[in-house]
Design a protein around this motif. Structure first.
Motif, PDB file in Angstrom:
ATOM      1  N   LYS B   3       0.862  -1.183   0.000  1.00 14.06           N
ATOM      2  CA  LYS B   3       0.000   0.000   0.000  1.00 14.06           C
ATOM      3  C   LYS B   3       0.900   1.235   0.000  1.00 14.06           C
ATOM      4  O   LYS B   3       1.775   1.358   0.843  1.00 14.06           O
ATOM      5  CB  LYS B   3      -0.867  -0.014   1.252  1.00 14.06           C
ATOM      6  CG  LYS B   3      -2.183   0.670   1.042  1.00 14.06           C
ATOM      7  CD  LYS B   3      -3.135   0.386   2.170  1.00 14.06           C
ATOM      8  CE  LYS B   3      -4.527   0.181   1.626  1.00 14.06           C
ATOM      9  NZ  LYS B   3      -5.505  -0.099   2.643  1.00 14.06           N
ATOM     10  N   CYS B  13      -3.439  10.398  -2.473  1.00 11.22           N
ATOM     11  CA  CYS B  13      -4.219   9.230  -2.052  1.00 11.22           C
ATOM     12  C   CYS B  13      -3.292   8.201  -1.416  1.00 11.22           C
ATOM     13  O   CYS B  13      -2.286   7.824  -2.009  1.00 11.22           O
ATOM     14  CB  CYS B  13      -4.900   8.577  -3.247  1.00 11.22           C
ATOM     15  SG  CYS B  13      -5.997   9.652  -4.133  1.00 11.22           S
ATOM     16  N   ASP B  14      -3.655   7.753  -0.199  1.00  9.56           N
ATOM     17  CA  ASP B  14      -2.776   6.805   0.481  1.00  9.56           C
ATOM     18  C   ASP B  14      -3.348   5.390   0.446  1.00  9.56           C
ATOM     19  O   ASP B  14      -3.023   4.568   1.276  1.00  9.56           O
ATOM     20  CB  ASP B  14      -2.531   7.251   1.928  1.00  9.56           C
ATOM     21  CG  ASP B  14      -3.828   7.556   2.632  1.00  9.56           C
ATOM     22  OD1 ASP B  14      -4.884   7.342   2.029  1.00  9.56           O
ATOM     23  OD2 ASP B  14      -3.786   8.010   3.786  1.00  9.56           O
ATOM     24  N   ASP B  15      -4.219   5.117  -0.493  1.00  6.43           N
ATOM     25  CA  ASP B  15      -4.852   3.797  -0.535  1.00  6.43           C
ATOM     26  C   ASP B  15      -4.546   3.042  -1.823  1.00  6.43           C
ATOM     27  O   ASP B  15      -5.271   2.159  -2.225  1.00  6.43           O
ATOM     28  CB  ASP B  15      -6.369   3.946  -0.361  1.00  6.43           C
ATOM     29  CG  ASP B  15      -6.961   4.927  -1.366  1.00  6.43           C
ATOM     30  OD1 ASP B  15      -6.174   5.567  -2.074  1.00  6.43           O
ATOM     31  OD2 ASP B  15      -8.182   5.051  -1.432  1.00  6.43           O
TER      32      ASP B  15
ATOM     33  N   SER C  95     -13.895  -0.154   3.359  1.00  3.04           N
ATOM     34  CA  SER C  95     -13.128   1.076   3.171  1.00  3.04           C
ATOM     35  C   SER C  95     -13.756   2.021   2.153  1.00  3.04           C
ATOM     36  O   SER C  95     -13.462   3.204   2.150  1.00  3.04           O
ATOM     37  CB  SER C  95     -11.690   0.753   2.781  1.00  3.04           C
ATOM     38  OG  SER C  95     -11.669  -0.155   1.727  1.00  3.04           O
ATOM     39  N   LYS C 100     -12.331   5.530   0.172  1.00  7.66           N
ATOM     40  CA  LYS C 100     -11.044   4.921  -0.173  1.00  7.66           C
ATOM     41  C   LYS C 100     -11.244   3.733  -1.107  1.00  7.66           C
ATOM     42  O   LYS C 100     -12.340   3.200  -1.217  1.00  7.66           O
ATOM     43  CB  LYS C 100     -10.353   4.444   1.104  1.00  7.66           C
ATOM     44  CG  LYS C 100      -9.933   5.594   1.966  1.00  7.66           C
ATOM     45  CD  LYS C 100      -8.841   5.186   2.907  1.00  7.66           C
ATOM     46  CE  LYS C 100      -8.262   6.424   3.540  1.00  7.66           C
ATOM     47  NZ  LYS C 100      -7.066   6.203   4.281  1.00  7.66           N
ATOM     48  N   GLU C 103     -10.098  -3.040  -0.355  1.00  2.11           N
ATOM     49  CA  GLU C 103      -8.925  -3.888  -0.150  1.00  2.11           C
ATOM     50  C   GLU C 103      -8.695  -4.762  -1.383  1.00  2.11           C
ATOM     51  O   GLU C 103      -9.586  -4.980  -2.185  1.00  2.11           O
ATOM     52  CB  GLU C 103      -9.145  -4.799   1.069  1.00  2.11           C
ATOM     53  CG  GLU C 103      -9.312  -4.065   2.378  1.00  2.11           C
ATOM     54  CD  GLU C 103      -8.057  -3.308   2.774  1.00  2.11           C
ATOM     55  OE1 GLU C 103      -6.951  -3.808   2.504  1.00  2.11           O
ATOM     56  OE2 GLU C 103      -8.192  -2.211   3.342  1.00  2.11           O
TER      57      GLU C 103
END
Lengths: 124, 436, 156
Positions: B3, B13-15, C95, C100, C103
């Motif tokens: 990630k 964006c950190d995802d 999420s 976001k 996963e």
């Protein structure tokens, strides 16, 4: 015909920031483009094979064009690029890149080449 | 599988999930086109990997020692160097750049001076209410995009703020209202729902609109009788309802609102409008978020402010910061420089022709990782690794939150990072000076 | 008896019904499908009638058609609004609630994923238009909110 030019950032602009020297055409295709309202298109008696000659006191360029209903009547939209920068200017220490008066005419000449502009920049 | 933080734009964006296969990135999940573009730069065939020097029309490949010596030679010859760019690099490199400017008595400025950084200069006088994105996600019920086309410039922003379901906004999109004020019908207009407001305002009339909004926020019956900025009474009625009865208004300011109109600064009026709303609206508050483009545009402001006490347009003399009214535009316009060092930006593509010509009339040292318009006119080109992907570092998000960037893969051919390269130049300069 | 007008009216019995009138009645009750009347589908002279009949029966015929969600890759810019806004994703991929990306590897129910800056469709069978009941079946959020108008819900 006198129109107002707006230069805006578009996502494709970032995509074509990169280019190789051998593929200058790609950059010209992506960025040497103007969007106009279909009503203006009709008023100028344009056809799809023609190009647009856009000029003002700062400079002149020839670009491809596309019709776009979302562009307000009386305006031209261009991505921020070397081409649109021929027409932008500086006023009171600020860059003016929106709502600039330009003269737009139909032209049969091909779009302005990148290396022509680069030469112009280098030989002051 | 890893990630990581994307450095495609200032949303950071950190995802983003990347799948690696040795030194190749196989799959990028979650990133938008703009982010993917940045990842593709790593293995792009247009990437610059060797230093080049200009010889007339062509570029000649040189080795690193020659290149660095040439840099030192150019800098030592110059009395008035100009440093520009720095919004596509890490905070650490920005700190080094300021150190270099101090060392060589130059003038340093970042892209933010001609972009969203203008707002911070206004804020010095008036103060400025802002909020973080998390607050916007969890609390905001009205979002205003003012002269800002989110879909084109920060593609994932609407996804995060408008469509997310926050702590106090559990049902998500249904109870969030978006107001778009723009002179052009952009793609952002397509996300409108039944309660949202999209208004086409006349170009360069924002200031009139803000002044009217200020009035109608103070007194309920002050609705204008005739059209203002292309909007009629009904439009103002709806805007008034939203501005005075909302719990949390967040205003995203784009490029469209930065230019002076009729000699007045619309941002100043906007800040005053925010103050009025905050004062009179007992239920909630309003705040502003500056939506810049480059991933670390806000970084330079913070680094410069904490390091020198001034947030942009730093002028050095005798290794000391001196007072000056110059900006990057006035410097180039008056040809008040004899060498320019440009890092991680493409001024030819965003400055007007008149300035490009003046910039090209003096030697240019370009530090960048891919070919751009400026590559075609630069005299000396030094490649570096890509910040945030091939080097660690810190960057500051559009809402002024520092974010840690994680290295994903190694740089090809042992390319130095921006920070290391600037450091090396500074060391070389000091060696040379002490040698004499 | 609008439907009867557009049948061959030959009482050929190929459909298994004694008369065309009986077939029309069953068609109205949705007990039979248009294609069971083979002469109508196969013979050219009934072409116009077939088109008219299809128009009339139209949406009632939904079961016959297959749901497709088309994503136009040229237009898509990977903003991920479809991923966040899809109610099925919101239920199974936690999420996405805060905007976001979900996963990875994806949950078996996840409908959309953004790969390499383009939206991809994963498990169409869990889409509300197939799996849900009642009003939820009329879900069109991904199509409505796509800023690039790249998503089209179609029946083919």
């Amino acid at each position: 015909m006198e129109l107002r030019l707006n230069s805006v950032r578009m996502i494709n602009h970032d995509q074509s920031k990169e280019f190789s020297l051998g593929e200058l055409d790609i950059m010209e295709e992506e960025l040497a483009i103007a969007y106009i309202n279909p009503q203006d298109f009709e008023e100028m008696y344009l056809t799809a094979s023609l190009k647009l000659h856009i000029s003002n006191e700062n400079g002149e360029i020839i670009v491809n064009f596309e019709q776009d209903e979302d562009v307000p009547k009386g305006t031209v939209l261009m991505p921020v690029s070397i081409w649109s920068n021929q027409l932008t200017t500086v006023k009171d220490g600020e860059i003016v890149n929106k709502n600039i008066a330009v003269q737009v005419e139909a032209s049969r000449d091909p779009p302005t080449k990148l290396n022509v502009i680069i030469k112009k920049i280098r030989n002051e | 599988m890893e990630k990581i933080t994307c450095t495609g734009c200032s949303l950071l964006c950190d995802d983003i999930i990347v799948k690696k296969d040795g030194s190749n990135i196989e799959e990028i999940i979650g990133a938008c086109l703009k982010g993917v573009e940045r990842f593709e730069m790593i293995s792009s065939k247009h990437r610059v990997l060797k230093p080049y020097i200009r010889d007339g029309d062509s570029l000649e490949e040189i080795d690193w020692d020659t290149a660095l010596n040439k840099v030192v030679e150019l800098i030592n010859k110059s009395n008035n160097p100009l440093l520009y760019g720095f919004s596509n690099t890490t905070c650490e490199a920005q700190l080094k750049a300021i150190e270099l400017a101090r060392e060589i008595n130059g003038f340093i400025d970042s892209n933010s001076t001609i972009c969203q950084g203008k707002a911070l200069n206004v804020a010095k006088e008036t103060g400025f209410t802002t909020s973080t994105l998390t607050e916007v996600i969890n609390k905001s019920d009205v979002m205003i995009l003012w002269g800002f086309n989110a879909v084109e410039s920060i593609p994932r922003l609407l996804n995060k703020i408008l469509f997310s379901r926050g702590k106090f906004r559990m049902t998500g999109r249904e109870i969030k209202t978006i107001i778009i004020l723009d002179p052009i019908k952009t793609d952002s207009f397509n996300v409108m729902g039944p309660r949202d407001i999209a208004l086409l305002i006349e170009p360069d009339k924002d200031i009139e609109l803000i002044e009217t909004l200020k009035e109608i926020c103070c007194t309920e019956n002050a609705l204008p009788s005739n059209e203002v900025a292309g909007l009629d009474k009904d439009d103002f009625k709806r805007l008034q309802t939203n501005l005075t009865n909302s719990e949390y208004i967040s205003i995203f300011v784009g490029q469209g609102l930065l230019k002076n109109q009729e000699g007045k600064n619309p941002l100043k009026s906007l800040f005053e409008l925010i103050d009025i709303i905050n004062e009179r609206n007992k239920k909630g508050r309003a705040s502003i978020i500056l939506a810049g483009g480059h991933f670390n545009m806000m970084g330079f402001e913070h680094v410069a402010l904490s390091n020198t006490g001034q947030n942009q347009s730093l002028s050095f003399n005798n290794h000391q910061l001196i007072e000056s009214q110059e900006t990057i535009i006035s410097k180039i316009e008056n040809k008040d420089f004899d060498l320019s060092i440009i890092l991680g930006t493409d001024p030819i593509s965003h400055l007007p022709m008149r300035l490009s010509k003046k910039l090209a009339s003096k030697p240019i040292i370009l530090i960048d990782n891919s070919r751009s318009g400026t590559y075609l006119i630069a005299d000396l080109i030094l490649p570096t690794s890509i910040s945030g992907l091939e080097t660690d570092g810190t960057a500051i998000r559009l809402d002024n939150v520092p974010i840690k960037l994680k290295k994903v893969i190694d740089a090809p051919q042992n390319l130095l990072s921006d920070e290391d390269l600037l450091n090396k130049i500074i060391e070389k300069l000091r060696e040379k000076r002490e040698g004499i | 008896m609008e439907l009867y007008k557009f049948l061959p009216q030959t009482n050929c019995k190929k459909c298994g019904k004694p008369t065309c009138m009986a077939f029309a009645l069953d068609l109205l009750k949705r007990k039979v499908k248009i294609k069971e009347c083979t002469p109508l589908v196969e013979e050219d002279k009934y072409k116009e009638k077939l088109e008219k009949l299809k128009e009339l029966v139209g949406d009632e015929e939904g079961e016959e058609k297959e749901l497709r969600i088309n994503v136009n890759e040229d237009d898509c810019d990977g903003c991920g609004i479809c991923v966040t806004v899809c109610p099925v994703n919101a239920r199974y991929c936690y999420s996405t609630l805060s905007g976001k990306a979900p996963e990875y590897p994806p949950d078996s129910h996840q409908l959309f994923v953004v790969k390499k800056g383009k939206c991809e469709l994963l498990a169409l069978e869990h889409c509300r238009r197939i799996a849900a009941e009642g009003r939820e079946r009329e879900c069109r959020v991904c199509e409505t909110y796509c800023p690039r108008e790249a998503i089209k819900i179609e029946y083919v």
